[in-house]
Design a protein around this motif. Structure first.
Motif, mmCIF file in Angstrom:
data_model
loop_
_atom_site.group_PDB
_atom_site.id
_atom_site.type_symbol
_atom_site.label_atom_id
_atom_site.label_comp_id
_atom_site.label_asym_id
_atom_site.label_seq_id
_atom_site.Cartn_x
_atom_site.Cartn_y
_atom_site.Cartn_z
ATOM 1 N N UNK A 3 -5.570 13.551 -14.987
ATOM 2 C CA UNK A 3 -6.145 12.398 -15.665
ATOM 3 C C UNK A 3 -7.360 11.906 -14.872
ATOM 4 N N UNK A 4 -8.588 12.173 -15.374
ATOM 5 C CA UNK A 4 -9.787 11.796 -14.607
ATOM 6 C C UNK A 4 -9.936 10.289 -14.440
ATOM 7 N N UNK A 5 -9.493 9.519 -15.427
ATOM 8 C CA UNK A 5 -9.601 8.056 -15.319
ATOM 9 C C UNK A 5 -8.680 7.541 -14.219
ATOM 10 N N UNK A 6 -7.458 8.080 -14.166
ATOM 11 C CA UNK A 6 -6.518 7.696 -13.122
ATOM 12 C C UNK A 6 -7.043 8.110 -11.748
ATOM 13 N N UNK A 7 -7.655 9.291 -11.686
ATOM 14 C CA UNK A 7 -8.211 9.766 -10.416
ATOM 15 C C UNK A 7 -9.298 8.830 -9.905
ATOM 16 N N UNK A 8 -10.176 8.385 -10.810
ATOM 17 C CA UNK A 8 -11.233 7.445 -10.436
ATOM 18 C C UNK A 8 -10.635 6.119 -9.986
ATOM 19 N N UNK A 9 -9.599 5.669 -10.699
ATOM 20 C CA UNK A 9 -8.936 4.411 -10.350
ATOM 21 C C UNK A 9 -8.327 4.482 -8.949
#
Length: 204
Positions: A3-9
């Protein structure tokens, strides 16, 4: 991590804290030694927007190395020039190590009080890791990294002027050494030693 959004978070707090405190520490140390240039340029702030470089920030998110907007200083303003330049150069890496230590202590408190929130744990663990990376990477004695400025303050001026003539070539060499994996091979064992020590401190 899929999950790229979770990774950024997970990565954002550690990266932004690392970049911000690194540059703020450079600027504050210069200011304390008598150089008002960082203050005049609006860099004595903990606002990440004042410090981030877009390309450097993207690389930090996706490659675990990158850069911020460098702090400008005028050594002619320093009260004690040589120790000032040395301390200004050291301030950034020291700030990153302090961020990593504080993150480990927060992790320890969460563990002690049995606060089990996996996302927060991942944020803190990455914050510890990336700040150690920033500290150790910046201590490499190749321009434009802080380590080169530390080295230049410890060697004779004649040697310094000979080396600085090849600054741009050395920068290209640094980039090449990163992409072929030589720099990671050298510094990763040091990074992991410190990381493992700090996460044990944090209760892991």
């Amino acid at each position: 991590m899929n999950n790229p959004i979770l990774e950024i978070l997970i990565k954002a707090p550690g990266i932004l804290a690392g970049v911000t405190f690194h540059e703020f520490a450079h600027g504050l140390t210069a200011y304390l030694f008598g150089d008002k240039t960082p203050k005049k340029e609006g860099r004595l702030t903990l606002n990440p927007i004042s410090h981030i470089d877009p390309i450097g920030l993207i690389l930090l998110f996706f490659m675990n190395f990158g850069w911020a907007r460098p702090i400008h200083t005028n050594p002619a303003n320093f009260k004690n020039r040589k120790p000032a330049m040395l301390m200004v150069s050291l301030a950034g890496p020291i700030a990153n190590l302090l961020v990593a230590i504080v993150s480990a202590l927060v992790l320890k408190l969460l563990y002690m009080y049995n606060i089990r929130y996996d996302l927060l744990y991942q944020i803190l663990l990455y914050g510890i890791y990336i700040n150690i990376v920033l500290a150790i990477f910046n201590l490499i004695p190749i321009p434009p990294l802080d380590g080169s400025k530390i080295l230049f303050n410890l060697i004779p001026p004649r040697t310094y002027f000979k080396i600085i003539q090849y600054e741009y070539i050395l920068q290209v060499v640094l980039i090449l050494l990163i992409f072929v994996g030589f720099i990671p091979m050298i510094i990763n064992p040091i990074i992991m030693q410190i990381y493992n020590f700090l996460i044990k401190l944090g209760g892991f």
